[in-house]
Motif scaffolding. Structure first.
Motif, PDB file in Angstrom:
ATOM      1  N   TRP A 185       0.832  -1.199   0.000  1.00  0.00           N
ATOM      2  CA  TRP A 185       0.000   0.000   0.000  1.00  0.00           C
ATOM      3  C   TRP A 185       0.869   1.253   0.000  1.00  0.00           C
ATOM      4  CZ3 TRP A 185      -1.381  -3.735   4.018  1.00  0.00           C
ATOM      5  CH2 TRP A 185      -2.373  -4.626   3.586  1.00  0.00           C
ATOM      6  N   GLU A 186       0.235   2.420  -0.029  1.00  0.00           N
ATOM      7  CA  GLU A 186       0.975   3.678  -0.195  1.00  0.00           C
ATOM      8  C   GLU A 186       1.967   3.938   0.932  1.00  0.00           C
ATOM      9  OE1 GLU A 186       0.633   6.094  -3.083  1.00  0.00           O
ATOM     10  OE2 GLU A 186       0.340   3.956  -3.503  1.00  0.00           O
ATOM     11  N   LYS A 277      -4.820   2.712  -9.003  1.00  0.00           N
ATOM     12  CA  LYS A 277      -3.776   1.795  -8.552  1.00  0.00           C
ATOM     13  C   LYS A 277      -4.362   0.391  -8.429  1.00  0.00           C
ATOM     14  CE  LYS A 277      -0.774   0.833  -4.580  1.00  0.00           C
ATOM     15  NZ  LYS A 277      -0.345   1.314  -3.246  1.00  0.00           N
ATOM     16  N   GLU A 288      -6.745  -5.873  -6.098  1.00  0.00           N
ATOM     17  CA  GLU A 288      -7.374  -4.790  -5.348  1.00  0.00           C
ATOM     18  C   GLU A 288      -7.226  -3.517  -6.182  1.00  0.00           C
ATOM     19  OE1 GLU A 288      -6.326  -6.323  -0.785  1.00  0.00           O
ATOM     20  OE2 GLU A 288      -5.410  -4.507  -1.579  1.00  0.00           O
ATOM     21  N   TYR A 290      -7.832   0.596  -6.382  1.00  0.00           N
ATOM     22  CA  TYR A 290      -8.070   1.801  -5.592  1.00  0.00           C
ATOM     23  C   TYR A 290      -7.959   3.029  -6.486  1.00  0.00           C
ATOM     24  CZ  TYR A 290      -7.081  -1.350  -1.691  1.00  0.00           C
ATOM     25  OH  TYR A 290      -7.100  -2.399  -0.810  1.00  0.00           O
ATOM     26  N   LEU A 292      -6.682   6.681  -5.692  1.00  0.00           N
ATOM     27  CA  LEU A 292      -6.037   7.384  -4.596  1.00  0.00           C
ATOM     28  C   LEU A 292      -6.566   8.798  -4.404  1.00  0.00           C
ATOM     29  CD1 LEU A 292      -2.397   6.118  -5.203  1.00  0.00           C
ATOM     30  CD2 LEU A 292      -4.112   5.203  -3.631  1.00  0.00           C
ATOM     31  N   GLU A 298      -6.694   3.543   1.088  1.00  0.00           N
ATOM     32  CA  GLU A 298      -6.809   2.207   0.475  1.00  0.00           C
ATOM     33  C   GLU A 298      -7.554   1.236   1.391  1.00  0.00           C
ATOM     34  OE1 GLU A 298      -2.993   1.361  -2.143  1.00  0.00           O
ATOM     35  OE2 GLU A 298      -2.377   2.412  -0.318  1.00  0.00           O
ATOM     36  N   PRO A 301     -11.454  -1.715  -1.540  1.00  0.00           N
ATOM     37  CA  PRO A 301     -11.246  -1.908  -2.981  1.00  0.00           C
ATOM     38  C   PRO A 301     -12.488  -1.540  -3.786  1.00  0.00           C
ATOM     39  CG  PRO A 301     -10.406  -3.783  -1.758  1.00  0.00           C
ATOM     40  CD  PRO A 301     -11.166  -2.939  -0.781  1.00  0.00           C
TER      41      PRO A 301
END
Length: 381
Positions: A185-186, A277, A288, A290, A292, A298, A301
């Motif tokens: 994830w981010e 993403k 998944e 997303y 952003l 996140e 989904p």
């Protein structure tokens, strides 16, 4: 990069101060004696980050004196803020009191998937380690200004991972981003990036266009007025236009992580295109999706809302993986789902209790890691 034979000097660097087989300080930690085969020990208790900064300053002065104005490249990789987490008593005390003034919460972690993830920014040792590095960066910047090189030098400050939320004492919180170092994830793939260079038309400005580490090489060439070498930087683009208030061609960015990680990372591949993403998980082949711009956390989904976007991005991701010859994970013949569940249950309970206790201990007024604060108070007999 590897053991002896694959150290920095074996990959094109003329001078190597402190780089060897380990990606962490090693047995000596952040205070001398370092026990580093590529860095002679300093005075007992000398700080490693400041030592590396001073070595860089010596290199800068040497270049000025001997190179007659010729360009040079210095790559300063601090071991901070990697584990083992160590700082001085005074820095710990400062940040412990800062956390106390802000209000110490009863609990600092939640479990995400399997591992506890830190939710509070109140680790005084980690903060002290960051401050030590920050001071060292200042020493280098001051040296550039002192010799007049700040007027023709680009300085890039960045990191190799997001903050560590689930390893190295589970040290930092990246909220509202999800995850941290080693995660898909981010929180895991966003890093700090500051670029300081002379002639900047927009000092102090911020750019929100996503860029990636492979952009640095062509950017440095561009800044130095050296022709680009596209065969050497196929995966990157110069971002000088962005720094000049212009634009670069739209593109997708990719990540490929075909293994498990000790911070909870799962075998996955990622594509980011604009604000979209897509994460593809190799273990069970699910995706998944997303956006952003809509959900930076996140948390939910969007596959069911935008199924056509899942198909589009998965196709583009597959094409890229094939193009670069990406190595793919294979099933483990020794895998036992019952054993996996035992391990994860221990993470959810035992590890959670352990890191909560460690957090509380570090924030106690009388906390003391050892007699010498990891060697920072060592004195010569």
């Amino acid at each position: 990069m590897g053991d002896k034979g694959s150290w920095p000097e074996d990959h094109g660097f003329d001078i190597n101060k402190g780089g060897w087989s380990a990606g962490y300080p090693g047995k000596g930690g952040y205070f001398s004696p370092y026990m580093n085969p590529k860095l002679p020990d300093g005075e007992p208790g000398e700080n490693l980050s400041m030592r590396l900064a001073n070595e860089t300053v010596s290199f800068i002065h040497d270049q000025v004196e001997k190179k007659n104005g010729k360009p040079f490249f210095a790559y300063l990789s601090f071991y901070a803020v990697h584990g083992p987490l160590q700082t001085t008593e005074s820095r710990w005390k400062y940040f412990r009191e800062k956390a106390e003034k802000a209000g110490i919460k009863a609990n600092g972690f939640i479990v995400d998937r399997a591992l506890p993830v830190r939710q509070t920014q109140d680790n005084p040792v980690y903060a002290g380690l960051i401050q030590q590095m920050d001071d060292a960066v200042g020493v280098v910047l001051d040296a550039l200004e002192e010799v007049g090189l700040d007027k023709n030098t680009m300085v890039i400050f960045t990191s190799d991972n997001g903050g560590v939320t689930t390893g190295d004492a589970f040290s930092t919180s990246l909220r509202p981003l999800r995850g941290g170092k080693g995660r898909q994830w981010e929180g895991g793939i966003r890093e700090p990036l500051f670029i300081k260079y002379p002639g900047c038309q927009y000092p102090g400005s911020q750019c929100d266009v996503p860029v990636i580490g492979t952009d640095f090489y062509p950017t440095i060439l561009d800044f130095a007025h050296i022709p680009l070498l596209p065969e050497q930087h196929k995966d990157g683009a110069s971002i000088m236009p962005l720094m000049e208030g212009k634009s670069i061609a739209p593109r997708a960015l990719y990540w490929h992580y075909p293994h498990y990680g000790n911070q909870g990372g799962e075998p996955s591949s990622i594509i980011r295109k604009g604000n979209w993403k897509l994460i593809f998980y190799h273990e069970d082949q699910h995706c998944e999706l997303y956006n952003l711009a809509i959900d930076i956390t996140e948390s939910k989904p969007m596959n069911s809302i935008y199924p056509e976007k899942v198909i589009e991005l998965k196709k583009q991701l597959d094409e890229w993986l094939a193009e670069v010859g990406a190595k793919m994970p294979v099933p483990d013949p020794l895998y036992d789902p019952q054993e996996e569940e035992k391990v994860k249950e221990e993470w959810r309970t035992g590890t959670l209790k352990q890191v909560e206790n460690l957090r509380r201990d570090m924030l106690k007024k009388d906390w003391k890691p050892n007699e010498t604060w990891w060697g920072s108070q060592v004195t010569i007999d």
